[in-house]
Design a protein around this motif. Structure first.
Motif, PDB file in Angstrom:
ATOM      1  N   LYS A 294      -0.911  -1.390  -0.210  1.00  0.00           N
ATOM      2  CA  LYS A 294       0.126  -2.416  -0.077  1.00  0.00           C
ATOM      3  C   LYS A 294       1.171  -1.998   0.945  1.00  0.00           C
ATOM      4  CE  LYS A 294       3.691  -1.321  -3.489  1.00  0.00           C
ATOM      5  NZ  LYS A 294       4.780  -1.194  -2.535  1.00  0.00           N
ATOM      6  N   VAL A 295       1.966  -2.966   1.351  1.00  0.00           N
ATOM      7  CA  VAL A 295       3.116  -2.699   2.200  1.00  0.00           C
ATOM      8  C   VAL A 295       4.079  -1.850   1.380  1.00  0.00           C
ATOM      9  CG1 VAL A 295       5.089  -3.753   3.366  1.00  0.00           C
ATOM     10  CG2 VAL A 295       2.830  -4.831   3.510  1.00  0.00           C
ATOM     11  N   GLU A 296       4.364  -0.633   1.845  1.00  0.00           N
ATOM     12  CA  GLU A 296       5.156   0.295   1.034  1.00  0.00           C
ATOM     13  C   GLU A 296       6.569  -0.196   0.764  1.00  0.00           C
ATOM     14  OE1 GLU A 296       4.898   4.522   1.537  1.00  0.00           O
ATOM     15  OE2 GLU A 296       2.913   4.355   2.438  1.00  0.00           O
ATOM     16  N   GLY A 297       7.125  -1.034   1.624  1.00  0.00           N
ATOM     17  CA  GLY A 297       8.474  -1.535   1.422  1.00  0.00           C
ATOM     18  C   GLY A 297       8.576  -2.611   0.356  1.00  0.00           C
ATOM     19  N   ASP A 298       7.452  -3.182  -0.057  1.00  0.00           N
ATOM     20  CA  ASP A 298       7.460  -4.234  -1.077  1.00  0.00           C
ATOM     21  C   ASP A 298       7.460  -3.638  -2.477  1.00  0.00           C
ATOM     22  OD1 ASP A 298       7.318  -6.131   0.912  1.00  0.00           O
ATOM     23  OD2 ASP A 298       5.305  -6.825   0.401  1.00  0.00           O
ATOM     24  N   ALA A 299       8.400  -4.073  -3.302  1.00  0.00           N
ATOM     25  CA  ALA A 299       8.387  -3.748  -4.727  1.00  0.00           C
ATOM     26  C   ALA A 299       7.785  -4.949  -5.442  1.00  0.00           C
ATOM     27  CB  ALA A 299       9.790  -3.478  -5.230  1.00  0.00           C
TER      28      ALA A 299
ATOM     29  N   ALA B  46      -2.666  -9.304   7.859  1.00  0.00           N
ATOM     30  CA  ALA B  46      -3.647  -9.037   8.915  1.00  0.00           C
ATOM     31  C   ALA B  46      -4.027  -7.562   9.017  1.00  0.00           C
ATOM     32  CB  ALA B  46      -3.106  -9.534  10.261  1.00  0.00           C
ATOM     33  N   GLU B  47      -3.172  -6.672   8.517  1.00  0.00           N
ATOM     34  CA  GLU B  47      -3.473  -5.234   8.533  1.00  0.00           C
ATOM     35  C   GLU B  47      -4.278  -4.804   7.312  1.00  0.00           C
ATOM     36  OE1 GLU B  47      -0.080  -6.332   9.058  1.00  0.00           O
ATOM     37  OE2 GLU B  47      -0.670  -6.426  11.161  1.00  0.00           O
ATOM     38  N   GLY B  48      -4.602  -5.738   6.423  1.00  0.00           N
ATOM     39  CA  GLY B  48      -5.377  -5.407   5.229  1.00  0.00           C
ATOM     40  C   GLY B  48      -4.545  -4.859   4.099  1.00  0.00           C
ATOM     41  N   LEU B  49      -3.233  -5.132   4.123  1.00  0.00           N
ATOM     42  CA  LEU B  49      -2.322  -4.638   3.092  1.00  0.00           C
ATOM     43  C   LEU B  49      -1.850  -5.775   2.194  1.00  0.00           C
ATOM     44  CD1 LEU B  49      -0.077  -2.306   5.296  1.00  0.00           C
ATOM     45  CD2 LEU B  49      -2.035  -1.651   3.869  1.00  0.00           C
ATOM     46  N   ILE B  50      -1.630  -5.463   0.942  1.00  0.00           N
ATOM     47  CA  ILE B  50      -1.065  -6.414  -0.010  1.00  0.00           C
ATOM     48  C   ILE B  50       0.439  -6.516   0.232  1.00  0.00           C
ATOM     49  CG2 ILE B  50      -0.585  -6.801  -2.475  1.00  0.00           C
ATOM     50  CD1 ILE B  50      -3.505  -7.395  -1.605  1.00  0.00           C
ATOM     51  N   THR B  51       0.943  -7.744   0.205  1.00  0.00           N
ATOM     52  CA  THR B  51       2.362  -7.995   0.451  1.00  0.00           C
ATOM     53  C   THR B  51       2.839  -9.174  -0.391  1.00  0.00           C
ATOM     54  OG1 THR B  51       4.020  -8.501   2.143  1.00  0.00           O
ATOM     55  CG2 THR B  51       1.842  -9.469   2.447  1.00  0.00           C
ATOM     56  N   LYS B  52       4.154  -9.263  -0.573  1.00  0.00           N
ATOM     57  CA  LYS B  52       4.754 -10.426  -1.229  1.00  0.00           C
ATOM     58  C   LYS B  52       4.988 -11.562  -0.242  1.00  0.00           C
ATOM     59  CE  LYS B  52       8.492  -9.260  -3.440  1.00  0.00           C
ATOM     60  NZ  LYS B  52       9.573  -8.840  -4.324  1.00  0.00           N
TER      61      LYS B  52
ATOM     62  N   ALA C  70       4.676  -2.332  -9.143  1.00  0.00           N
ATOM     63  CA  ALA C  70       4.476  -1.303  -8.118  1.00  0.00           C
ATOM     64  C   ALA C  70       5.794  -1.167  -7.361  1.00  0.00           C
ATOM     65  CB  ALA C  70       3.345  -1.689  -7.170  1.00  0.00           C
ATOM     66  N   ASP C  71       6.378   0.004  -7.407  1.00  0.00           N
ATOM     67  CA  ASP C  71       7.664   0.243  -6.767  1.00  0.00           C
ATOM     68  C   ASP C  71       7.548   0.263  -5.252  1.00  0.00           C
ATOM     69  OD1 ASP C  71       8.949   0.534  -9.229  1.00  0.00           O
ATOM     70  OD2 ASP C  71       8.598   2.699  -9.287  1.00  0.00           O
ATOM     71  N   ALA C  72       8.663  -0.022  -4.572  1.00  0.00           N
ATOM     72  CA  ALA C  72       8.747   0.187  -3.134  1.00  0.00           C
ATOM     73  C   ALA C  72       8.523   1.679  -2.892  1.00  0.00           C
ATOM     74  CB  ALA C  72      10.110  -0.249  -2.611  1.00  0.00           C
ATOM     75  N   GLY C  73       7.890   2.021  -1.798  1.00  0.00           N
ATOM     76  CA  GLY C  73       7.596   3.431  -1.503  1.00  0.00           C
ATOM     77  C   GLY C  73       6.239   3.862  -2.038  1.00  0.00           C
ATOM     78  N   VAL C  74       5.614   3.043  -2.880  1.00  0.00           N
ATOM     79  CA  VAL C  74       4.286   3.328  -3.402  1.00  0.00           C
ATOM     80  C   VAL C  74       3.281   2.648  -2.483  1.00  0.00           C
ATOM     81  CG1 VAL C  74       2.726   2.991  -5.365  1.00  0.00           C
ATOM     82  CG2 VAL C  74       5.141   3.541  -5.756  1.00  0.00           C
ATOM     83  N   ALA C  75       2.182   3.330  -2.181  1.00  0.00           N
ATOM     84  CA  ALA C  75       1.230   2.851  -1.184  1.00  0.00           C
ATOM     85  C   ALA C  75       0.159   1.900  -1.712  1.00  0.00           C
ATOM     86  CB  ALA C  75       0.558   4.040  -0.502  1.00  0.00           C
ATOM     87  N   THR C  76       0.049   1.736  -3.045  1.00  0.00           N
ATOM     88  CA  THR C  76      -0.982   0.885  -3.600  1.00  0.00           C
ATOM     89  C   THR C  76      -0.413  -0.056  -4.666  1.00  0.00           C
ATOM     90  OG1 THR C  76      -1.605   2.478  -5.306  1.00  0.00           O
ATOM     91  CG2 THR C  76      -2.822   2.577  -3.212  1.00  0.00           C
ATOM     92  N   ALA C  77      -1.185  -1.090  -4.958  1.00  0.00           N
ATOM     93  CA  ALA C  77      -0.841  -2.011  -6.036  1.00  0.00           C
ATOM     94  C   ALA C  77      -2.114  -2.394  -6.761  1.00  0.00           C
ATOM     95  CB  ALA C  77      -0.175  -3.258  -5.472  1.00  0.00           C
TER      96      ALA C  77
END
Length: 106
Positions: free
Chosen positions: A56-61, A72-78, A93-100
Protein backbone atom coordinates in the motif's frame (compact mmCIF):
# COMPACT_ATOMS: atom_id res chain seq x y z
CA UNK A 1 -28.33 -26.33 -12.19
CA UNK A 2 -27.73 -26.33 -15.94
CA UNK A 3 -26.33 -22.81 -16.25
CA UNK A 4 -23.79 -22.92 -13.36
CA UNK A 5 -20.24 -22.25 -14.58
CA UNK A 6 -18.01 -22.00 -11.48
CA UNK A 7 -17.89 -20.64 -7.91
CA UNK A 8 -16.20 -17.47 -9.16
CA UNK A 9 -13.61 -16.74 -6.47
CA UNK A 10 -10.85 -17.63 -8.95
CA UNK A 11 -11.00 -16.72 -12.64
CA UNK A 12 -8.81 -17.57 -15.63
CA UNK A 13 -6.40 -14.73 -16.42
CA UNK A 14 -3.89 -14.21 -19.24
CA UNK A 15 -1.48 -11.29 -18.77
CA UNK A 16 0.09 -9.49 -21.72
CA UNK A 17 3.38 -9.16 -19.77
CA UNK A 18 5.00 -11.38 -17.12
CA UNK A 19 3.45 -10.98 -13.66
CA UNK A 20 4.65 -12.32 -10.29
CA UNK A 21 2.43 -14.43 -8.08
CA UNK A 22 0.77 -12.36 -5.36
CA UNK A 23 0.60 -9.25 -7.55
CA UNK A 24 -2.64 -7.28 -7.62
CA UNK A 25 -3.81 -6.48 -11.15
CA UNK A 26 -6.71 -4.48 -12.53
CA UNK A 27 -9.19 -6.36 -14.71
CA UNK A 28 -11.56 -3.79 -16.07
CA UNK A 29 -13.11 -2.01 -13.09
CA UNK A 30 -12.06 -4.66 -10.54
CA UNK A 31 -8.90 -6.06 -8.97
CA UNK A 32 -7.65 -9.62 -8.60
CA UNK A 33 -4.50 -11.23 -7.24
CA UNK A 34 -2.38 -13.51 -9.44
CA UNK A 35 -2.15 -16.91 -7.72
CA UNK A 36 1.23 -17.97 -9.16
CA UNK A 37 3.74 -16.25 -11.43
CA UNK A 38 2.73 -16.16 -15.08
CA UNK A 39 4.68 -15.52 -18.27
CA UNK A 40 3.29 -13.16 -20.91
CA UNK A 41 0.28 -14.76 -22.63
CA UNK A 42 0.24 -17.70 -20.17
CA UNK A 43 -3.19 -18.49 -18.73
CA UNK A 44 -3.38 -18.92 -14.97
CA UNK A 45 -5.50 -18.26 -11.92
CA UNK A 46 -6.60 -14.86 -10.62
CA UNK A 47 -8.19 -14.73 -7.16
CA UNK A 48 -10.99 -12.15 -7.14
CA UNK A 49 -12.47 -12.64 -3.67
CA UNK A 50 -11.17 -13.17 -0.16
CA UNK A 51 -8.60 -11.24 1.87
CA UNK A 52 -5.09 -10.62 0.54
CA UNK A 53 -2.09 -8.79 1.99
CA UNK A 54 -1.08 -6.21 -0.62
CA UNK A 55 1.48 -3.41 -0.80
CA UNK A 56 0.00 0.00 0.00
CA UNK A 57 0.87 3.66 -0.18
CA UNK A 58 2.81 4.08 3.07
CA UNK A 59 1.37 7.54 3.74
CA UNK A 60 -2.21 6.22 3.81
CA UNK A 61 -3.67 5.19 7.16
CA UNK A 62 -6.56 2.75 6.72
CA UNK A 63 -9.42 2.12 9.09
CA UNK A 64 -11.21 -1.21 8.94
CA UNK A 65 -13.89 -0.91 6.29
CA UNK A 66 -12.31 1.95 4.32
CA UNK A 67 -12.84 1.62 0.57
CA UNK A 68 -9.48 1.06 -1.14
CA UNK A 69 -8.20 1.29 -4.71
CA UNK A 70 -5.30 0.00 -6.81
CA UNK A 71 -3.15 2.78 -8.27
CA UNK A 72 -1.01 2.69 -11.43
CA UNK A 73 2.05 1.67 -9.38
CA UNK A 74 0.25 -1.43 -8.08
CA UNK A 75 -0.24 -0.03 -4.57
CA UNK A 76 -3.38 0.06 -2.45
CA UNK A 77 -4.56 3.58 -1.66
CA UNK A 78 -7.55 5.46 -0.25
CA UNK A 79 -7.48 7.77 -3.27
CA UNK A 80 -10.29 6.94 -5.68
CA UNK A 81 -9.45 9.40 -8.47
CA UNK A 82 -7.95 7.61 -11.52
CA UNK A 83 -7.62 4.33 -9.56
CA UNK A 84 -9.37 0.95 -9.77
CA UNK A 85 -11.74 -0.17 -6.97
CA UNK A 86 -10.03 -3.01 -5.07
CA UNK A 87 -12.38 -3.61 -2.12
CA UNK A 88 -12.09 -2.50 1.47
CA UNK A 89 -9.60 -2.62 4.33
CA UNK A 90 -10.23 -5.88 6.16
CA UNK A 91 -8.17 -4.60 9.10
CA UNK A 92 -6.63 -1.26 10.08
CA UNK A 93 -3.24 -0.33 8.61
CA UNK A 94 -1.28 2.60 10.01
CA UNK A 95 0.51 5.21 7.94
CA UNK A 96 4.16 4.16 7.58
CA UNK A 97 3.16 0.50 7.15
CA UNK A 98 3.94 -0.94 3.72
CA UNK A 99 1.05 -3.43 3.42
CA UNK A 100 -2.69 -3.69 3.97
CA UNK A 101 -5.06 -6.61 4.25
CA UNK A 102 -7.74 -6.08 1.63
CA UNK A 103 -11.10 -7.78 1.20
CA UNK A 104 -11.29 -8.00 -2.59
CA UNK A 105 -14.45 -6.79 -4.34
CA UNK A 106 -15.17 -10.15 -5.88
Amino acid sequence: MKNFVQVGDVLDYTPSAPVAGGTAVAIGKRVGVVVKSLAANEQGALRVSGVATLPKVEGDALTQGDLVYLNAEGLITKTSTSNTPAGYAAYPADAGVATAQVQLNG
